[in-house]
Design a protein around this motif. Structure first.
Motif, PDB file in Angstrom:
ATOM      1  N   ASP A 112      23.657  13.258   0.111  1.00 13.27           N
ATOM      2  CA  ASP A 112      24.903  12.757  -0.469  1.00 13.27           C
ATOM      3  C   ASP A 112      24.647  11.315  -0.918  1.00 13.27           C
ATOM      4  OD1 ASP A 112      27.422  11.675  -1.003  1.00 13.27           O
ATOM      5  OD2 ASP A 112      28.381  12.699   0.682  1.00 13.27           O
ATOM      6  N   PHE A 113      24.751  11.047  -2.237  1.00 17.07           N
ATOM      7  CA  PHE A 113      24.500   9.711  -2.788  1.00 17.07           C
ATOM      8  C   PHE A 113      25.289   8.623  -2.063  1.00 17.07           C
ATOM      9  CE2 PHE A 113      22.571  11.588  -6.491  1.00 17.07           C
ATOM     10  CZ  PHE A 113      21.791  10.579  -7.034  1.00 17.07           C
ATOM     11  N   SER A 114      26.580   8.915  -1.828  1.00 22.60           N
ATOM     12  CA  SER A 114      27.460   7.882  -1.271  1.00 22.60           C
ATOM     13  C   SER A 114      27.154   7.569   0.189  1.00 22.60           C
ATOM     14  CB  SER A 114      28.925   8.311  -1.403  1.00 22.60           C
ATOM     15  OG  SER A 114      29.178   9.451  -0.596  1.00 22.60           O
ATOM     16  N   LYS A 115      26.327   8.403   0.820  1.00 25.17           N
ATOM     17  CA  LYS A 115      26.035   8.209   2.236  1.00 25.17           C
ATOM     18  C   LYS A 115      24.535   8.054   2.492  1.00 25.17           C
ATOM     19  CE  LYS A 115      30.075  10.803   3.759  1.00 25.17           C
ATOM     20  NZ  LYS A 115      30.537  11.932   4.570  1.00 25.17           N
ATOM     21  N   SER A 116      23.802   7.666   1.446  1.00 23.67           N
ATOM     22  CA  SER A 116      22.341   7.581   1.580  1.00 23.67           C
ATOM     23  C   SER A 116      21.848   6.202   1.202  1.00 23.67           C
ATOM     24  CB  SER A 116      21.663   8.627   0.693  1.00 23.67           C
ATOM     25  OG  SER A 116      22.042   9.916   1.108  1.00 23.67           O
ATOM     26  N   GLN A 117      20.683   5.875   1.757  1.00 25.44           N
ATOM     27  CA  GLN A 117      20.072   4.577   1.494  1.00 25.44           C
ATOM     28  C   GLN A 117      18.572   4.801   1.322  1.00 25.44           C
ATOM     29  OE1 GLN A 117      20.758   1.778   4.613  1.00 25.44           O
ATOM     30  NE2 GLN A 117      19.452   0.223   3.741  1.00 25.44           N
ATOM     31  N   VAL A 118      17.968   4.086   0.371  1.00 23.78           N
ATOM     32  CA  VAL A 118      16.531   4.170   0.141  1.00 23.78           C
ATOM     33  C   VAL A 118      15.902   2.877   0.649  1.00 23.78           C
ATOM     34  CG1 VAL A 118      14.696   4.351  -1.585  1.00 23.78           C
ATOM     35  CG2 VAL A 118      16.831   5.642  -1.874  1.00 23.78           C
ATOM     36  N   ILE A 119      14.822   3.031   1.414  1.00 26.77           N
ATOM     37  CA  ILE A 119      14.057   1.883   1.898  1.00 26.77           C
ATOM     38  C   ILE A 119      12.637   2.058   1.379  1.00 26.77           C
ATOM     39  CG2 ILE A 119      13.182   0.656   3.913  1.00 26.77           C
ATOM     40  CD1 ILE A 119      15.601   1.734   5.467  1.00 26.77           C
ATOM     41  N   VAL A 120      12.075   0.993   0.839  1.00 28.91           N
ATOM     42  CA  VAL A 120      10.738   1.080   0.268  1.00 28.91           C
ATOM     43  C   VAL A 120       9.945  -0.150   0.680  1.00 28.91           C
ATOM     44  CG1 VAL A 120      11.420   0.020  -1.927  1.00 28.91           C
ATOM     45  CG2 VAL A 120       9.436   1.512  -1.854  1.00 28.91           C
ATOM     46  N   SER A 121       8.657   0.069   0.964  1.00 33.48           N
ATOM     47  CA  SER A 121       7.722  -1.031   1.211  1.00 33.48           C
ATOM     48  C   SER A 121       6.371  -0.577   0.690  1.00 33.48           C
ATOM     49  CB  SER A 121       7.652  -1.378   2.701  1.00 33.48           C
ATOM     50  OG  SER A 121       7.172  -0.283   3.437  1.00 33.48           O
ATOM     51  N   GLY A 122       5.482  -1.521   0.437  1.00 28.90           N
ATOM     52  CA  GLY A 122       4.205  -1.121  -0.135  1.00 28.90           C
ATOM     53  C   GLY A 122       3.078  -2.026   0.293  1.00 28.90           C
ATOM     54  N   VAL A 123       1.889  -1.545   0.085  1.00 28.23           N
ATOM     55  CA  VAL A 123       0.689  -2.324   0.365  1.00 28.23           C
ATOM     56  C   VAL A 123      -0.247  -2.192  -0.833  1.00 28.23           C
ATOM     57  CG1 VAL A 123       0.803  -2.110   2.867  1.00 28.23           C
ATOM     58  CG2 VAL A 123      -0.450  -0.403   1.562  1.00 28.23           C
ATOM     59  N   VAL A 124      -1.085  -3.203  -1.002  1.00 32.08           N
ATOM     60  CA  VAL A 124      -2.088  -3.202  -2.054  1.00 32.08           C
ATOM     61  C   VAL A 124      -3.432  -2.955  -1.392  1.00 32.08           C
ATOM     62  CG1 VAL A 124      -3.212  -4.566  -3.833  1.00 32.08           C
ATOM     63  CG2 VAL A 124      -0.747  -4.782  -3.459  1.00 32.08           C
ATOM     64  N   LEU A 125      -4.164  -1.983  -1.890  1.00 34.02           N
ATOM     65  CA  LEU A 125      -5.474  -1.644  -1.342  1.00 34.02           C
ATOM     66  C   LEU A 125      -6.541  -1.952  -2.383  1.00 34.02           C
ATOM     67  CD1 LEU A 125      -4.411   1.854  -0.018  1.00 34.02           C
ATOM     68  CD2 LEU A 125      -4.522  -0.238   1.310  1.00 34.02           C
ATOM     69  N   GLY A 126      -7.491  -2.811  -2.041  1.00 33.27           N
ATOM     70  CA  GLY A 126      -8.569  -3.109  -2.973  1.00 33.27           C
ATOM     71  C   GLY A 126      -8.918  -4.576  -2.976  1.00 33.27           C
ATOM     72  N   ALA A 127      -9.722  -4.967  -3.962  1.00 36.40           N
ATOM     73  CA  ALA A 127     -10.257  -6.333  -4.012  1.00 36.40           C
ATOM     74  C   ALA A 127      -9.295  -7.270  -4.718  1.00 36.40           C
ATOM     75  CB  ALA A 127     -11.595  -6.325  -4.738  1.00 36.40           C
ATOM     76  N   GLY A 128      -9.443  -8.551  -4.409  1.00 36.56           N
ATOM     77  CA  GLY A 128      -8.711  -9.586  -5.118  1.00 36.56           C
ATOM     78  C   GLY A 128      -7.311  -9.801  -4.602  1.00 36.56           C
ATOM     79  N   ASN A 129      -6.660 -10.744  -5.248  1.00 34.18           N
ATOM     80  CA  ASN A 129      -5.301 -11.121  -4.878  1.00 34.18           C
ATOM     81  C   ASN A 129      -4.379 -10.700  -6.008  1.00 34.18           C
ATOM     82  OD1 ASN A 129      -3.116 -12.231  -3.645  1.00 34.18           O
ATOM     83  ND2 ASN A 129      -3.645 -14.354  -4.101  1.00 34.18           N
ATOM     84  N   ASN A 130      -4.313  -9.430  -6.251  1.00 34.16           N
ATOM     85  CA  ASN A 130      -3.549  -8.921  -7.377  1.00 34.16           C
ATOM     86  C   ASN A 130      -2.229  -8.327  -6.885  1.00 34.16           C
ATOM     87  OD1 ASN A 130      -5.595  -9.424  -9.356  1.00 34.16           O
ATOM     88  ND2 ASN A 130      -6.735  -7.750  -8.389  1.00 34.16           N
ATOM     89  N   PRO A 131      -1.136  -8.886  -7.298  1.00 36.24           N
ATOM     90  CA  PRO A 131       0.152  -8.367  -6.838  1.00 36.24           C
ATOM     91  C   PRO A 131       0.516  -7.057  -7.547  1.00 36.24           C
ATOM     92  CG  PRO A 131       0.513 -10.138  -8.377  1.00 36.24           C
ATOM     93  CD  PRO A 131      -0.981 -10.055  -8.166  1.00 36.24           C
ATOM     94  N   ALA A 132       1.303  -6.285  -6.853  1.00 38.59           N
ATOM     95  CA  ALA A 132       1.858  -5.068  -7.431  1.00 38.59           C
ATOM     96  C   ALA A 132       3.351  -5.081  -7.130  1.00 38.59           C
ATOM     97  CB  ALA A 132       1.205  -3.835  -6.831  1.00 38.59           C
ATOM     98  N   GLN A 133       4.108  -4.571  -8.069  1.00 40.23           N
ATOM     99  CA  GLN A 133       5.539  -4.457  -7.859  1.00 40.23           C
ATOM    100  C   GLN A 133       5.863  -2.982  -7.707  1.00 40.23           C
ATOM    101  OE1 GLN A 133       7.177  -6.233 -11.330  1.00 40.23           O
ATOM    102  NE2 GLN A 133       6.439  -8.282 -10.844  1.00 40.23           N
ATOM    103  N   HIS A 134       6.797  -2.708  -6.818  1.00 40.06           N
ATOM    104  CA  HIS A 134       7.173  -1.313  -6.628  1.00 40.06           C
ATOM    105  C   HIS A 134       8.669  -1.230  -6.311  1.00 40.06           C
ATOM    106  CE1 HIS A 134       5.544  -2.980  -2.863  1.00 40.06           C
ATOM    107  NE2 HIS A 134       6.636  -2.464  -2.345  1.00 40.06           N
ATOM    108  N   SER A 135       9.239  -0.081  -6.604  1.00 40.88           N
ATOM    109  CA  SER A 135      10.651   0.163  -6.315  1.00 40.88           C
ATOM    110  C   SER A 135      10.854   1.658  -6.150  1.00 40.88           C
ATOM    111  CB  SER A 135      11.545  -0.372  -7.444  1.00 40.88           C
ATOM    112  OG  SER A 135      11.278   0.334  -8.638  1.00 40.88           O
ATOM    113  N   ALA A 136      12.005   2.009  -5.592  1.00 40.43           N
ATOM    114  CA  ALA A 136      12.357   3.420  -5.439  1.00 40.43           C
ATOM    115  C   ALA A 136      13.870   3.541  -5.545  1.00 40.43           C
ATOM    116  CB  ALA A 136      11.864   3.968  -4.099  1.00 40.43           C
ATOM    117  N   ARG A 137      14.309   4.650  -6.130  1.00 35.59           N
ATOM    118  CA  ARG A 137      15.751   4.892  -6.262  1.00 35.59           C
ATOM    119  C   ARG A 137      16.008   6.379  -6.360  1.00 35.59           C
ATOM    120  NH1 ARG A 137      17.983   5.137 -11.900  1.00 35.59           N
ATOM    121  NH2 ARG A 137      16.174   5.564 -13.210  1.00 35.59           N
ATOM    122  N   LEU A 138      17.220   6.771  -5.941  1.00 36.62           N
ATOM    123  CA  LEU A 138      17.637   8.160  -6.091  1.00 36.62           C
ATOM    124  C   LEU A 138      18.144   8.357  -7.508  1.00 36.62           C
ATOM    125  CD1 LEU A 138      19.589   8.721  -2.737  1.00 36.62           C
ATOM    126  CD2 LEU A 138      17.405   9.749  -3.393  1.00 36.62           C
TER     127      LEU A 138
END
Length: 167
Positions: A112-138
């Motif tokens: 149920d959209f009205s009663k749900s929540q999305v939680i997202v977190s991420g990690v970067v795997l690999g060389a260097g200091n390269n940022p990544a942006q991520h998001s999630a939504r229903l």
């Protein structure tokens, strides 16, 4: 002397009659008072018992009513606060070319959209200091859209997501 002895015996007999009559009268009064007192004590005990029973019934009714009220309030509060109904979790890797945005659609159980929540977190795997942006939504009751923006191809991202549905 015999005359004096006879007179003393006569007076003693009269005194004994008077004492015995007084004793019998006192015993009769004590018995009557004890019976009357027993009646008063029994009546008082019955009144106390009846009053106590009535008060107990009143208190029991009040306690039951208060318990019902509190139970209803707790149920309402729990429902209002949102008890967890379901949790769906996963890991997505929306990797693509450097400087691009990559979107993954993940099928989930209906929520149920009205009663749900999305939680997202991420990690970067690999060389260097390269940022990544991520998001999630229903995007629907059965679809979670996970998006990642890559700034380099020298690494990959892992996006951890949760969809929490409440009652």
């Amino acid at each position: 002397m015999a005359a004096i002895q006879a007179m003393l015996n006569s007076q003693k007999a009269a005194i004994d009659v008077t004492v015995n009559a007084a004793r019998d009268n006192v015993n009769a009064n004590v018995d009557a008072d004890a019976a009357a007192l027993a009646g008063v004590v029994n009546a008082a005990r019955d009144n106390v018992k009846a009053d106590t029973t009535a008060q107990l019934a009143t208190q029991t009714t009040a306690i039951n009513s208060n318990t019902d009220t509190k139970t209803g309030a707790v149920t309402t509060a729990v429902n209002a606060k949102g008890v967890v109904k379901s949790i769906q979790r996963g890991i997505a890797s929306p990797n693509g070319a450097s400087g691009t945005q990559n979107t993954l659609n993940i099928a989930i159980s209906a929520v149920d959209f009205s009663k749900s929540q999305v939680i997202v977190s991420g990690v970067v795997l690999g060389a260097g200091n390269n940022p990544a942006q991520h998001s999630a939504r229903l995007t629907s009751a059965t679809n979670l859209e996970v998006t990642g923006f890559m700034t380099s191809t020298s690494y990959t991202t892992a996006v951890y997501w949760q969809v929490i549905e409440f009652f």
